[in-house]
Scaffold this motif. Structure first.
Motif, PDB file in Angstrom:
ATOM      1  N   ALA A   5       0.832  -1.210   0.000  1.00 49.79           N
ATOM      2  CA  ALA A   5       0.000   0.000   0.000  1.00 49.79           C
ATOM      3  C   ALA A   5       0.862   1.253   0.000  1.00 49.79           C
ATOM      4  CB  ALA A   5      -0.930  -0.005   1.217  1.00 49.79           C
ATOM      5  N   ASN A   6       1.953   1.230   0.729  1.00 48.65           N
ATOM      6  CA  ASN A   6       2.847   2.393   0.766  1.00 48.65           C
ATOM      7  C   ASN A   6       3.595   2.569  -0.549  1.00 48.65           C
ATOM      8  OD1 ASN A   6       2.526   3.598   3.414  1.00 48.65           O
ATOM      9  ND2 ASN A   6       3.381   1.707   4.240  1.00 48.65           N
ATOM     10  N   LEU A   7       3.940   1.470  -1.206  1.00 50.60           N
ATOM     11  CA  LEU A   7       4.574   1.565  -2.533  1.00 50.60           C
ATOM     12  C   LEU A   7       3.590   2.151  -3.540  1.00 50.60           C
ATOM     13  CD1 LEU A   7       6.565  -1.801  -2.717  1.00 50.60           C
ATOM     14  CD2 LEU A   7       7.522   0.506  -2.581  1.00 50.60           C
ATOM     15  N   TRP A   8       2.327   1.782  -3.391  1.00 44.63           N
ATOM     16  CA  TRP A   8       1.289   2.338  -4.268  1.00 44.63           C
ATOM     17  C   TRP A   8       1.171   3.844  -4.058  1.00 44.63           C
ATOM     18  CZ3 TRP A   8      -1.269   1.343  -8.500  1.00 44.63           C
ATOM     19  CH2 TRP A   8      -2.469   1.991  -8.775  1.00 44.63           C
ATOM     20  N   ARG A   9       1.198   4.276  -2.796  1.00 46.08           N
ATOM     21  CA  ARG A   9       1.174   5.709  -2.488  1.00 46.08           C
ATOM     22  C   ARG A   9       2.415   6.406  -3.040  1.00 46.08           C
ATOM     23  NH1 ARG A   9       1.716   6.885   3.000  1.00 46.08           N
ATOM     24  NH2 ARG A   9       1.378   9.060   2.382  1.00 46.08           N
ATOM     25  N   LEU A  10       3.541   5.723  -2.982  1.00 52.34           N
ATOM     26  CA  LEU A  10       4.796   6.289  -3.488  1.00 52.34           C
ATOM     27  C   LEU A  10       4.706   6.580  -4.975  1.00 52.34           C
ATOM     28  CD1 LEU A  10       7.768   6.953  -2.625  1.00 52.34           C
ATOM     29  CD2 LEU A  10       8.354   4.628  -3.357  1.00 52.34           C
ATOM     30  N   MET A  11       3.923   5.791  -5.694  1.00 52.73           N
ATOM     31  CA  MET A  11       3.754   5.981  -7.137  1.00 52.73           C
ATOM     32  C   MET A  11       2.861   7.170  -7.476  1.00 52.73           C
ATOM     33  SD  MET A  11       3.236   1.984  -8.200  1.00 52.73           S
ATOM     34  CE  MET A  11       2.623   2.392  -9.844  1.00 52.73           C
ATOM     35  N   ARG A  12       2.132   7.666  -6.511  1.00 49.66           N
ATOM     36  CA  ARG A  12       1.214   8.794  -6.696  1.00 49.66           C
ATOM     37  C   ARG A  12       0.255   8.591  -7.868  1.00 49.66           C
ATOM     38  NH1 ARG A  12       5.006  14.164  -6.022  1.00 49.66           N
ATOM     39  NH2 ARG A  12       6.693  13.164  -4.872  1.00 49.66           N
ATOM     40  N   PRO A  13      -0.562   7.556  -7.834  1.00 52.13           N
ATOM     41  CA  PRO A  13      -1.458   7.285  -8.970  1.00 52.13           C
ATOM     42  C   PRO A  13      -2.464   8.397  -9.253  1.00 52.13           C
ATOM     43  CG  PRO A  13      -2.018   5.921  -7.062  1.00 52.13           C
ATOM     44  CD  PRO A  13      -0.691   6.562  -6.763  1.00 52.13           C
ATOM     45  N   SER A  49       2.413   7.127 -17.436  1.00 50.56           N
ATOM     46  CA  SER A  49       2.047   6.922 -16.034  1.00 50.56           C
ATOM     47  C   SER A  49       3.180   6.249 -15.273  1.00 50.56           C
ATOM     48  CB  SER A  49       0.772   6.078 -15.946  1.00 50.56           C
ATOM     49  OG  SER A  49      -0.325   6.746 -16.531  1.00 50.56           O
ATOM     50  N   LEU A  50       3.746   5.203 -15.875  1.00 55.43           N
ATOM     51  CA  LEU A  50       4.861   4.501 -15.230  1.00 55.43           C
ATOM     52  C   LEU A  50       6.082   5.414 -15.110  1.00 55.43           C
ATOM     53  CD1 LEU A  50       4.652   0.983 -16.951  1.00 55.43           C
ATOM     54  CD2 LEU A  50       3.777   1.656 -14.703  1.00 55.43           C
ATOM     55  N   THR A  51       6.358   6.172 -16.176  1.00 51.55           N
ATOM     56  CA  THR A  51       7.511   7.078 -16.153  1.00 51.55           C
ATOM     57  C   THR A  51       7.340   8.152 -15.092  1.00 51.55           C
ATOM     58  OG1 THR A  51       7.847   6.748 -18.529  1.00 51.55           O
ATOM     59  CG2 THR A  51       8.922   8.641 -17.536  1.00 51.55           C
ATOM     60  N   ALA A  52       6.153   8.746 -15.040  1.00 49.34           N
ATOM     61  CA  ALA A  52       5.900   9.799 -14.055  1.00 49.34           C
ATOM     62  C   ALA A  52       6.052   9.267 -12.638  1.00 49.34           C
ATOM     63  CB  ALA A  52       4.502  10.376 -14.258  1.00 49.34           C
ATOM     64  N   SER A  53       5.550   8.048 -12.392  1.00 47.18           N
ATOM     65  CA  SER A  53       5.683   7.459 -11.056  1.00 47.18           C
ATOM     66  C   SER A  53       7.145   7.217 -10.718  1.00 47.18           C
ATOM     67  CB  SER A  53       4.894   6.148 -10.977  1.00 47.18           C
ATOM     68  OG  SER A  53       3.500   6.390 -11.019  1.00 47.18           O
ATOM     69  N   GLY A  54       7.917   6.750 -11.697  1.00 47.36           N
ATOM     70  CA  GLY A  54       9.352   6.568 -11.475  1.00 47.36           C
ATOM     71  C   GLY A  54      10.048   7.876 -11.164  1.00 47.36           C
TER      72      GLY A  54
END
Length: 290
Positions: A5-13, A49-54
């Motif tokens: 859940a925290n990794l998901w938050r880290l990605m800022r979806p 989306s993946l790039t922005a999260s990275g």
């Protein structure tokens, strides 16, 4: 809260809403009926989306110490310690790698645009975010790269008027973001973001007025452009302009009522008036050019 859940938050979806700019080209090129093009645009949006999260993870890694002193950012997973550096780095690598695979599948142009997006955001995080005016132009560049990825990257020729309108909209959102940060931090902005000390509220208000005016003018001129009328076989796109005007005015109103958070791009989820304005604009536009 557990690690996934925290990794998901880290990605800022929630920030993925910004990737709606990728769909500008396919909408106004009347190309959504082409299955392969639809697939390529969807994959491009997913890659962004993946790039922005990275990139967000890279930014949080670089700023995790300063974020501890920020009233909101101190709750981010890395700053709060709910995600360790040893967990965040592999996650960032996986996200960027996934984006590379998707981008390469679509086209080399999309891959190059993604690479440029990463580079300018790293430069932003390393110091350009402290350069007044240029910081907002870099934020705007991120939006423009999304538009270019959804047009040039997938083989759609972009309208010059729409590119100009997109640039003005991106600058408008960027200056509104800085204005909202000044409101949110209640005069303590320079402590948390140095560049805010270089922005005076009256300067940002003037920039917002200029860019908002340019958004309305450039979009209006696009709808009346003979090439647009010929391409879409209608002179009626001008009737979508009131939705744009209302949305811009409502956004500025919310900004000055201090109901816009430090990331105004997410405001559309919070204000039903903006949701209706955007939804109405989209429905009428699709009806007129469909």
């Amino acid at each position: 809260m557990n690690l996934p859940a925290n990794l998901w938050r880290l990605m800022r979806p929630r920030q993925w809403v910004k990737n709606s700019f990728v769909f500008t080209g396919i909408l106004f090129a009347n190309a959504w009926r082409q299955p392969q093009l639809r697939l390529h645009v969807l994959l491009t949006a997913a890659a962004f989306s993946l790039t922005a999260s990275g990139v967000y993870i890279i930014n949080d890694l670089l700023d995790r110490e300063s974020d501890l002193n920020h009233p909101r950012k101190k709750h981010r997973p890395l700053a709060a310690g709910t995600v360790t550096v040893s967990a965040a780095v592999p996650m960032m690598v996986v996200l960027i790698a996934g984006a590379v695979v998707l981008g390469f599948f679509v086209s080399v142009k999309v891959l190059l645009i993604l690479a440029l997006y990463v580079l300018i955001n790293i430069a932003y995080s390393l110091g350009l975010k402290h350069v007044v005016i240029l910081d907002v132009f870099i934020i705007a560049a991120g939006f423009m790269l999304r538009i270019l990825a959804g047009t040039v990257g997938v083989g759609i020729a972009p309208s010059q008027w729409l590119l100009l309108c997109g640039l003005m909209m991106a600058l408008f959102l960027g200056f509104a973001k800085r204005r909202a940060e000044i409101y949110a931090l209640s005069g303590d902005g320079p402590t948390h973001r140095k560049v805010l000390g270089l922005y005076q509220p009256v300067l940002l208000d003037n920039m917002i007025v200029v860019t908002a005016t340019c958004v309305i003018l450039t979009y209006s001129l696009y709808t009346m452009n003979p090439a647009t009328i010929q391409f879409h076989h209608t002179e009626s796109l001008i009737y979508t302009v009131p939705f744009v005007i209302y949305g811009i005015f409502r956004y500025i109103y919310s900004l000055h009522q201090q109901t816009v958070g430090s990331d105004p791009a997410l405001q559309i989820f919070r204000d039903p008036h903006l949701v209706l304005a955007i939804g109405g604009w989209l429905i009428v536009t699709l009806w007129l050019i469909g």
